[in-house]
Write a protein that holds these residues in place. Sequence first.
Motif, PDB file in Angstrom:
ATOM      1  N   VAL A  23      -0.845  -8.947   6.938  1.00 59.54           N
ATOM      2  CA  VAL A  23      -0.004  -9.721   6.019  1.00 59.54           C
ATOM      3  C   VAL A  23       1.111  -8.894   5.398  1.00 59.54           C
ATOM      4  O   VAL A  23       2.050  -9.442   4.821  1.00 59.54           O
ATOM      5  N   GLY A  24       1.005  -7.569   5.464  1.00 57.92           N
ATOM      6  CA  GLY A  24       2.011  -6.724   4.847  1.00 57.92           C
ATOM      7  C   GLY A  24       1.591  -5.267   4.866  1.00 57.92           C
ATOM      8  O   GLY A  24       0.483  -4.925   5.298  1.00 57.92           O
ATOM      9  N   THR A  25       2.495  -4.405   4.385  1.00 52.12           N
ATOM     10  CA  THR A  25       2.278  -2.964   4.426  1.00 52.12           C
ATOM     11  C   THR A  25       2.322  -2.392   3.023  1.00 52.12           C
ATOM     12  O   THR A  25       3.260  -2.665   2.255  1.00 52.12           O
ATOM     13  N   ALA A  26       1.297  -1.599   2.685  1.00 54.56           N
ATOM     14  CA  ALA A  26       1.237  -0.918   1.395  1.00 54.56           C
ATOM     15  C   ALA A  26       1.796   0.490   1.545  1.00 54.56           C
ATOM     16  O   ALA A  26       1.473   1.201   2.499  1.00 54.56           O
ATOM     17  N   SER A  27       2.637   0.902   0.590  1.00 50.40           N
ATOM     18  CA  SER A  27       3.210   2.250   0.584  1.00 50.40           C
ATOM     19  C   SER A  27       2.779   2.943  -0.691  1.00 50.40           C
ATOM     20  O   SER A  27       2.919   2.391  -1.790  1.00 50.40           O
ATOM     21  N   ILE A  28       2.250   4.164  -0.547  1.00 50.09           N
ATOM     22  CA  ILE A  28       1.765   4.896  -1.717  1.00 50.09           C
ATOM     23  C   ILE A  28       2.326   6.317  -1.682  1.00 50.09           C
ATOM     24  O   ILE A  28       2.556   6.890  -0.630  1.00 50.09           O
ATOM     25  N   GLN A  29       2.563   6.846  -2.889  1.00 49.90           N
ATOM     26  CA  GLN A  29       3.018   8.226  -3.010  1.00 49.90           C
ATOM     27  C   GLN A  29       2.482   8.758  -4.338  1.00 49.90           C
ATOM     28  O   GLN A  29       2.868   8.321  -5.408  1.00 49.90           O
ATOM     29  N   GLY A  30       1.562   9.714  -4.253  1.00 49.19           N
ATOM     30  CA  GLY A  30       0.919  10.213  -5.466  1.00 49.19           C
ATOM     31  C   GLY A  30       0.011   9.172  -6.085  1.00 49.19           C
ATOM     32  O   GLY A  30      -0.040   9.023  -7.306  1.00 49.19           O
ATOM     33  N   THR A  31      -0.751   8.463  -5.265  1.00 48.04           N
ATOM     34  CA  THR A  31      -1.463   7.262  -5.681  1.00 48.04           C
ATOM     35  C   THR A  31      -2.777   7.129  -4.909  1.00 48.04           C
ATOM     36  O   THR A  31      -2.968   7.765  -3.892  1.00 48.04           O
ATOM     37  N   THR A  32      -3.670   6.258  -5.420  1.00 43.08           N
ATOM     38  CA  THR A  32      -4.895   5.895  -4.706  1.00 43.08           C
ATOM     39  C   THR A  32      -4.924   4.376  -4.533  1.00 43.08           C
ATOM     40  O   THR A  32      -4.853   3.636  -5.516  1.00 43.08           O
ATOM     41  N   VAL A  33      -5.029   3.916  -3.293  1.00 37.90           N
ATOM     42  CA  VAL A  33      -5.014   2.479  -3.013  1.00 37.90           C
ATOM     43  C   VAL A  33      -6.295   2.088  -2.284  1.00 37.90           C
ATOM     44  O   VAL A  33      -6.826   2.858  -1.484  1.00 37.90           O
ATOM     45  N   PHE A  34      -6.775   0.884  -2.587  1.00 36.72           N
ATOM     46  CA  PHE A  34      -7.904   0.293  -1.873  1.00 36.72           C
ATOM     47  C   PHE A  34      -7.411  -0.984  -1.221  1.00 36.72           C
ATOM     48  O   PHE A  34      -6.698  -1.782  -1.849  1.00 36.72           O
ATOM     49  N   ILE A  35      -7.800  -1.201   0.032  1.00 36.25           N
ATOM     50  CA  ILE A  35      -7.435  -2.429   0.748  1.00 36.25           C
ATOM     51  C   ILE A  35      -8.672  -2.951   1.458  1.00 36.25           C
ATOM     52  O   ILE A  35      -9.416  -2.178   2.074  1.00 36.25           O
ATOM     53  N   GLU A  36      -8.876  -4.250   1.362  1.00 36.70           N
ATOM     54  CA  GLU A  36      -9.950  -4.911   2.090  1.00 36.70           C
ATOM     55  C   GLU A  36      -9.369  -6.069   2.878  1.00 36.70           C
ATOM     56  O   GLU A  36      -8.781  -6.992   2.296  1.00 36.70           O
ATOM     57  N   ALA A  37      -9.504  -6.016   4.198  1.00 38.68           N
ATOM     58  CA  ALA A  37      -8.968  -7.063   5.076  1.00 38.68           C
ATOM     59  C   ALA A  37     -10.120  -7.803   5.727  1.00 38.68           C
ATOM     60  O   ALA A  37     -10.857  -7.237   6.539  1.00 38.68           O
ATOM     61  N   THR A  38     -10.293  -9.073   5.347  1.00 36.51           N
ATOM     62  CA  THR A  38     -11.318  -9.924   5.939  1.00 36.51           C
ATOM     63  C   THR A  38     -10.634 -11.099   6.631  1.00 36.51           C
ATOM     64  O   THR A  38      -9.407 -11.225   6.617  1.00 36.51           O
ATOM     65  N   ALA A  39     -11.439 -11.989   7.203  1.00 35.44           N
ATOM     66  CA  ALA A  39     -10.872 -13.111   7.948  1.00 35.44           C
ATOM     67  C   ALA A  39     -10.092 -14.067   7.057  1.00 35.44           C
ATOM     68  O   ALA A  39      -9.112 -14.684   7.499  1.00 35.44           O
ATOM     69  N   ASP A  40     -10.494 -14.200   5.790  1.00 34.38           N
ATOM     70  CA  ASP A  40      -9.871 -15.203   4.931  1.00 34.38           C
ATOM     71  C   ASP A  40      -8.927 -14.643   3.882  1.00 34.38           C
ATOM     72  O   ASP A  40      -8.217 -15.414   3.221  1.00 34.38           O
ATOM     73  N   LYS A  41      -8.859 -13.308   3.714  1.00 34.53           N
ATOM     74  CA  LYS A  41      -7.921 -12.764   2.728  1.00 34.53           C
ATOM     75  C   LYS A  41      -7.725 -11.271   2.960  1.00 34.53           C
ATOM     76  O   LYS A  41      -8.502 -10.618   3.664  1.00 34.53           O
ATOM     77  N   VAL A  42      -6.658 -10.748   2.333  1.00 30.28           N
ATOM     78  CA  VAL A  42      -6.428  -9.311   2.272  1.00 30.28           C
ATOM     79  C   VAL A  42      -6.218  -8.953   0.810  1.00 30.28           C
ATOM     80  O   VAL A  42      -5.356  -9.528   0.139  1.00 30.28           O
ATOM     81  N   LEU A  43      -7.038  -8.015   0.317  1.00 27.47           N
ATOM     82  CA  LEU A  43      -6.970  -7.581  -1.070  1.00 27.47           C
ATOM     83  C   LEU A  43      -6.357  -6.192  -1.137  1.00 27.47           C
ATOM     84  O   LEU A  43      -6.784  -5.282  -0.433  1.00 27.47           O
ATOM     85  N   PHE A  44      -5.345  -6.039  -2.002  1.00 33.24           N
ATOM     86  CA  PHE A  44      -4.745  -4.738  -2.299  1.00 33.24           C
ATOM     87  C   PHE A  44      -5.076  -4.394  -3.739  1.00 33.24           C
ATOM     88  O   PHE A  44      -4.932  -5.237  -4.630  1.00 33.24           O
ATOM     89  N   LEU A  45      -5.474  -3.152  -3.968  1.00 34.16           N
ATOM     90  CA  LEU A  45      -5.882  -2.745  -5.311  1.00 34.16           C
ATOM     91  C   LEU A  45      -5.375  -1.328  -5.571  1.00 34.16           C
ATOM     92  O   LEU A  45      -5.633  -0.426  -4.777  1.00 34.16           O
ATOM     93  N   SER A  46      -4.646  -1.156  -6.667  1.00 39.03           N
ATOM     94  CA  SER A  46      -4.220   0.186  -7.063  1.00 39.03           C
ATOM     95  C   SER A  46      -5.268   0.760  -8.001  1.00 39.03           C
ATOM     96  O   SER A  46      -5.415   0.297  -9.134  1.00 39.03           O
ATOM     97  N   TRP A  47      -5.995   1.786  -7.524  1.00 43.95           N
ATOM     98  CA  TRP A  47      -6.939   2.459  -8.409  1.00 43.95           C
ATOM     99  C   TRP A  47      -6.202   3.315  -9.424  1.00 43.95           C
ATOM    100  O   TRP A  47      -6.636   3.460 -10.557  1.00 43.95           O
ATOM    101  N   GLU A  48      -5.107   3.904  -9.013  1.00 40.05           N
ATOM    102  CA  GLU A  48      -4.259   4.650  -9.952  1.00 40.05           C
ATOM    103  C   GLU A  48      -2.894   4.856  -9.316  1.00 40.05           C
ATOM    104  O   GLU A  48      -2.768   4.995  -8.114  1.00 40.05           O
ATOM    105  N   GLY A  49      -1.853   4.806 -10.145  1.00 35.67           N
ATOM    106  CA  GLY A  49      -0.497   5.032  -9.666  1.00 35.67           C
ATOM    107  C   GLY A  49       0.185   3.765  -9.194  1.00 35.67           C
ATOM    108  O   GLY A  49      -0.350   2.650  -9.317  1.00 35.67           O
ATOM    109  N   ASN A  50       1.376   3.934  -8.656  1.00 35.46           N
ATOM    110  CA  ASN A  50       2.197   2.804  -8.221  1.00 35.46           C
ATOM    111  C   ASN A  50       2.044   2.557  -6.723  1.00 35.46           C
ATOM    112  O   ASN A  50       2.114   3.494  -5.924  1.00 35.46           O
ATOM    113  N   VAL A  51       1.844   1.308  -6.373  1.00 32.54           N
ATOM    114  CA  VAL A  51       1.708   0.902  -4.977  1.00 32.54           C
ATOM    115  C   VAL A  51       2.711  -0.220  -4.711  1.00 32.54           C
ATOM    116  O   VAL A  51       2.791  -1.176  -5.487  1.00 32.54           O
ATOM    117  N   GLU A  52       3.464  -0.101  -3.649  1.00 37.02           N
ATOM    118  CA  GLU A  52       4.346  -1.192  -3.234  1.00 37.02           C
ATOM    119  C   GLU A  52       3.751  -1.863  -2.008  1.00 37.02           C
ATOM    120  O   GLU A  52       3.379  -1.195  -1.046  1.00 37.02           O
TER     121      GLU A  52
END
Length: 228
Positions: free
Chosen positions: A133-162
């Motif tokens: 569904v899209g691309t996450a870009s991180i720099q100096g950051t921690t990101v969590f992503i979960e991709a399942t059949a019905d959704k994609v979850l993006f989560l910034s644990w710390e820092g800025n995520v685009e």
Amino acid sequence: MVLRRSLQHPRTLTLAAAAVIVSGLALALPGVTAAPRVPRVVDVPSRPAFVKPPAATERPALVGQVLGPSTVLRTENPGRLQILLADGRSFRLGGNAQLRLEPTLLDLVRGRIIAWIDPGSKGSTPLRVRTRVGTASIQGTTVFIEATADKVLFLSWEGNVEVRAADGTAYRLTSGQRLEATPQGWKGPQRMDAAEVKKRRRSSELLNGFQAPMQTLPVIERELGLSP
């Protein structure tokens, strides 16, 4: 006196040569070099977890395995693994996951990933994780992503995520925010409440149970008020 000096001279040369050899061996020994120059597996805390190099058969993941471009990583519950990339950036993979290592990004087909850049890292380009569904870009950051059949979850644990959606829309997350893509559309970003943060920190299989370190974990706990 001249004879004594001449007798000592070969020994001095021998010691000097030995020092050079020993120092050369130290540089070649695993774990002594400053950083690996190629992506590799650094931890496999649980299995099943697999590695499939290009044009080769899939095999169980092993600590120390070198990973070339287009290698596919796969896990089945409760399998997990941790990868150190050539530039020193890292990620962990779990769930029923499949991910392809590309030269400029991580291509997550399904499953869960947590990716981070060490505090103080001077990498000039962001670490990118692509999903359907899209691309996450991180720099100096921690990101969590979960991709399942019905959704994609993006989560910034710390820092800025685009997160840049397939249609070009850009979403920006800060520490503790989440963003979801569902068949009905995008939801968020919105901040997680304290109960969700604590539950995820306590139960996440990607934040717990690894021997290899995660250098941004203290930053996460401080940013989200989890430190005492």
